[in-house]
Scaffold this motif. Structure first.
Motif, PDB file in Angstrom:
ATOM      1  N   GLY A 118      22.715  31.413   4.486  1.00 39.06           N
ATOM      2  CA  GLY A 118      22.061  30.520   3.548  1.00 39.06           C
ATOM      3  C   GLY A 118      21.354  31.209   2.405  1.00 39.06           C
ATOM      4  N   PHE A 119      21.451  32.530   2.326  1.00 38.59           N
ATOM      5  CA  PHE A 119      20.794  33.266   1.253  1.00 38.59           C
ATOM      6  C   PHE A 119      21.712  33.406   0.055  1.00 38.59           C
ATOM      7  CE2 PHE A 119      18.477  34.798   4.966  1.00 38.59           C
ATOM      8  CZ  PHE A 119      17.169  34.692   4.516  1.00 38.59           C
ATOM      9  N   ALA A 120      21.126  33.398  -1.129  1.00 40.55           N
ATOM     10  CA  ALA A 120      21.847  33.645  -2.378  1.00 40.55           C
ATOM     11  C   ALA A 120      20.883  34.354  -3.320  1.00 40.55           C
ATOM     12  CB  ALA A 120      22.325  32.347  -2.991  1.00 40.55           C
ATOM     13  N   PHE A 121      21.440  35.021  -4.323  1.00 42.84           N
ATOM     14  CA  PHE A 121      20.567  35.676  -5.291  1.00 42.84           C
ATOM     15  C   PHE A 121      21.173  35.570  -6.674  1.00 42.84           C
ATOM     16  CE2 PHE A 121      23.519  39.082  -4.493  1.00 42.84           C
ATOM     17  CZ  PHE A 121      23.584  39.783  -5.681  1.00 42.84           C
ATOM     18  N   SER A 122      20.304  35.679  -7.665  1.00 43.72           N
ATOM     19  CA  SER A 122      20.736  35.744  -9.055  1.00 43.72           C
ATOM     20  C   SER A 122      19.894  36.804  -9.746  1.00 43.72           C
ATOM     21  CB  SER A 122      20.583  34.394  -9.748  1.00 43.72           C
ATOM     22  OG  SER A 122      19.240  34.003  -9.766  1.00 43.72           O
ATOM     23  N   SER A 123      20.507  37.467 -10.703  1.00 48.95           N
ATOM     24  CA  SER A 123      19.843  38.536 -11.428  1.00 48.95           C
ATOM     25  C   SER A 123      19.597  38.081 -12.856  1.00 48.95           C
ATOM     26  CB  SER A 123      20.724  39.786 -11.406  1.00 48.95           C
ATOM     27  OG  SER A 123      20.102  40.821 -12.099  1.00 48.95           O
ATOM     28  N   ARG A 124      18.340  38.151 -13.284  1.00 43.74           N
ATOM     29  CA  ARG A 124      17.955  37.776 -14.647  1.00 43.74           C
ATOM     30  C   ARG A 124      17.196  38.949 -15.254  1.00 43.74           C
ATOM     31  NH1 ARG A 124      14.822  32.457 -13.107  1.00 43.74           N
ATOM     32  NH2 ARG A 124      16.416  31.510 -11.819  1.00 43.74           N
ATOM     33  N   GLY A 125      17.833  39.617 -16.202  1.00 40.45           N
ATOM     34  CA  GLY A 125      17.175  40.783 -16.802  1.00 40.45           C
ATOM     35  C   GLY A 125      16.949  41.842 -15.749  1.00 40.45           C
ATOM     36  N   GLY A 126      15.716  42.203 -15.489  1.00 42.15           N
ATOM     37  CA  GLY A 126      15.393  43.181 -14.454  1.00 42.15           C
ATOM     38  C   GLY A 126      14.909  42.549 -13.171  1.00 42.15           C
ATOM     39  N   ASP A 127      14.875  41.219 -13.112  1.00 38.22           N
ATOM     40  CA  ASP A 127      14.385  40.504 -11.934  1.00 38.22           C
ATOM     41  C   ASP A 127      15.544  40.011 -11.081  1.00 38.22           C
ATOM     42  OD1 ASP A 127      11.947  40.864 -13.121  1.00 38.22           O
ATOM     43  OD2 ASP A 127      11.658  38.760 -13.647  1.00 38.22           O
ATOM     44  N   VAL A 182      16.144  37.033  -8.196  1.00 39.00           N
ATOM     45  CA  VAL A 182      15.590  35.862  -7.522  1.00 39.00           C
ATOM     46  C   VAL A 182      16.435  35.592  -6.281  1.00 39.00           C
ATOM     47  CG1 VAL A 182      15.065  33.406  -7.717  1.00 39.00           C
ATOM     48  CG2 VAL A 182      14.791  34.899  -9.703  1.00 39.00           C
ATOM     49  N   ILE A 183      15.805  35.587  -5.118  1.00 40.76           N
ATOM     50  CA  ILE A 183      16.497  35.330  -3.860  1.00 40.76           C
ATOM     51  C   ILE A 183      16.112  33.940  -3.385  1.00 40.76           C
ATOM     52  CG2 ILE A 183      16.805  36.048  -1.465  1.00 40.76           C
ATOM     53  CD1 ILE A 183      16.187  38.873  -2.354  1.00 40.76           C
ATOM     54  N   THR A 184      17.134  33.132  -3.069  1.00 41.59           N
ATOM     55  CA  THR A 184      16.903  31.781  -2.563  1.00 41.59           C
ATOM     56  C   THR A 184      17.441  31.666  -1.142  1.00 41.59           C
ATOM     57  OG1 THR A 184      18.994  31.001  -3.491  1.00 41.59           O
ATOM     58  CG2 THR A 184      17.033  30.739  -4.856  1.00 41.59           C
ATOM     59  N   HIS A 185      16.875  30.759  -0.397  1.00 42.28           N
ATOM     60  CA  HIS A 185      17.326  30.469   0.958  1.00 42.28           C
ATOM     61  C   HIS A 185      17.520  28.965   1.057  1.00 42.28           C
ATOM     62  CE1 HIS A 185      16.729  30.183   5.460  1.00 42.28           C
ATOM     63  NE2 HIS A 185      17.773  30.981   5.313  1.00 42.28           N
ATOM     64  N   HIS A 186      18.760  28.553   1.249  1.00 47.51           N
ATOM     65  CA  HIS A 186      19.135  27.133   1.281  1.00 47.51           C
ATOM     66  C   HIS A 186      18.635  26.404   0.031  1.00 47.51           C
ATOM     67  CE1 HIS A 186      20.841  27.380   5.259  1.00 47.51           C
ATOM     68  NE2 HIS A 186      19.734  27.952   5.701  1.00 47.51           N
ATOM     69  N   GLY A 187      18.793  27.060  -1.124  1.00 48.65           N
ATOM     70  CA  GLY A 187      18.460  26.443  -2.398  1.00 48.65           C
ATOM     71  C   GLY A 187      17.009  26.520  -2.822  1.00 48.65           C
ATOM     72  N   ARG A 188      16.134  27.020  -1.984  1.00 50.65           N
ATOM     73  CA  ARG A 188      14.709  27.125  -2.330  1.00 50.65           C
ATOM     74  C   ARG A 188      14.366  28.589  -2.577  1.00 50.65           C
ATOM     75  NH1 ARG A 188      11.025  23.729   1.517  1.00 50.65           N
ATOM     76  NH2 ARG A 188       9.881  23.461  -0.412  1.00 50.65           N
ATOM     77  N   ARG A 189      13.598  28.837  -3.619  1.00 52.50           N
ATOM     78  CA  ARG A 189      13.232  30.211  -3.952  1.00 52.50           C
ATOM     79  C   ARG A 189      12.429  30.835  -2.817  1.00 52.50           C
ATOM     80  NH1 ARG A 189       9.902  30.651  -9.071  1.00 52.50           N
ATOM     81  NH2 ARG A 189       8.226  30.187  -7.640  1.00 52.50           N
ATOM     82  N   ALA A 190      12.895  31.994  -2.346  1.00 54.69           N
ATOM     83  CA  ALA A 190      12.216  32.701  -1.264  1.00 54.69           C
ATOM     84  C   ALA A 190      11.361  33.834  -1.807  1.00 54.69           C
ATOM     85  CB  ALA A 190      13.235  33.243  -0.265  1.00 54.69           C
ATOM     86  N   THR A 191      11.884  34.572  -2.796  1.00 60.69           N
ATOM     87  CA  THR A 191      11.125  35.683  -3.363  1.00 60.69           C
ATOM     88  C   THR A 191      11.733  36.111  -4.688  1.00 60.69           C
ATOM     89  OG1 THR A 191      10.103  37.812  -2.850  1.00 60.69           O
ATOM     90  CG2 THR A 191      12.393  37.552  -2.254  1.00 60.69           C
ATOM     91  N   ILE A 192      10.952  36.855  -5.455  1.00 60.49           N
ATOM     92  CA  ILE A 192      11.417  37.459  -6.702  1.00 60.49           C
ATOM     93  C   ILE A 192      11.139  38.952  -6.611  1.00 60.49           C
ATOM     94  CG2 ILE A 192      11.124  37.592  -9.192  1.00 60.49           C
ATOM     95  CD1 ILE A 192      10.166  34.703  -9.150  1.00 60.49           C
ATOM     96  N   LEU A 193      12.161  39.741  -6.871  1.00 60.23           N
ATOM     97  CA  LEU A 193      12.015  41.192  -6.859  1.00 60.23           C
ATOM     98  C   LEU A 193      12.005  41.690  -8.293  1.00 60.23           C
ATOM     99  CD1 LEU A 193      14.620  42.042  -4.099  1.00 60.23           C
ATOM    100  CD2 LEU A 193      12.153  41.819  -3.843  1.00 60.23           C
ATOM    101  N   ARG A 194      11.149  42.663  -8.559  1.00 57.75           N
ATOM    102  CA  ARG A 194      11.058  43.241  -9.899  1.00 57.75           C
ATOM    103  C   ARG A 194      11.056  44.758  -9.797  1.00 57.75           C
ATOM    104  NH1 ARG A 194       7.415  38.699 -10.332  1.00 57.75           N
ATOM    105  NH2 ARG A 194       8.233  37.277 -11.914  1.00 57.75           N
ATOM    106  N   GLY A 195      11.465  45.407 -10.877  1.00 56.05           N
ATOM    107  CA  GLY A 195      11.372  46.859 -10.991  1.00 56.05           C
ATOM    108  C   GLY A 195      12.219  47.605  -9.985  1.00 56.05           C
ATOM    109  N   ALA A 196      11.599  48.597  -9.344  1.00 55.47           N
ATOM    110  CA  ALA A 196      12.317  49.477  -8.417  1.00 55.47           C
ATOM    111  C   ALA A 196      12.846  48.714  -7.205  1.00 55.47           C
ATOM    112  CB  ALA A 196      11.409  50.617  -7.962  1.00 55.47           C
ATOM    113  N   ALA A 197      12.094  47.731  -6.730  1.00 53.05           N
ATOM    114  CA  ALA A 197      12.545  46.944  -5.577  1.00 53.05           C
ATOM    115  C   ALA A 197      13.820  46.173  -5.922  1.00 53.05           C
ATOM    116  CB  ALA A 197      11.458  45.982  -5.122  1.00 53.05           C
ATOM    117  N   ALA A 198      13.887  45.629  -7.126  1.00 59.95           N
ATOM    118  CA  ALA A 198      15.078  44.902  -7.561  1.00 59.95           C
ATOM    119  C   ALA A 198      16.263  45.852  -7.670  1.00 59.95           C
ATOM    120  CB  ALA A 198      14.823  44.208  -8.893  1.00 59.95           C
TER     121      ALA A 198
END
Length: 78
Positions: free
Chosen positions: A6-15, A17-33
């Motif tokens: 149920g996880f999905a992700f999208s990349s916007r610029g350097g961020d 965004v990870i979603t779980h069943h359509g709801r945002r779960a977390t946003i990763l930035r910088g080195a973590a991304a």
């Protein structure tokens, strides 16, 4: 133990965004991304395995101690 799903992700610029069943779960930035995108690219050949890095990052990854914790005396009445 079931595999995460149920996880999905999208990349916007350097961020990332990870979603779980359509709801945002977390946003990763910088080195973590960047680390996350490297992990996903490496595991991309095995699509179900790509779910594992997303589950780990969001904290929804089963660690194997759930049964032990459930049987602990302070958790028996729950």
């Amino acid at each position: 133990m079931s595999r995460p799903s149920g996880f999905a992700f999208s990349s916007r610029g350097g961020d990332v965004v990870i979603t779980h069943h359509g709801r945002r779960a977390t946003i990763l930035r910088g080195a973590a991304a960047a680390r996350f995108l490297e992990d996903v690219e490496r595991d991309d050949a095995q699509l179900p395995m790509a779910q594992l890095p997303m589950a780990r990052v969001t904290g929804q990854y089963p660690r194997g101690n759930e049964r032990t914790a459930k049987d602990h005396p302070r958790n028996r009445g729950r």
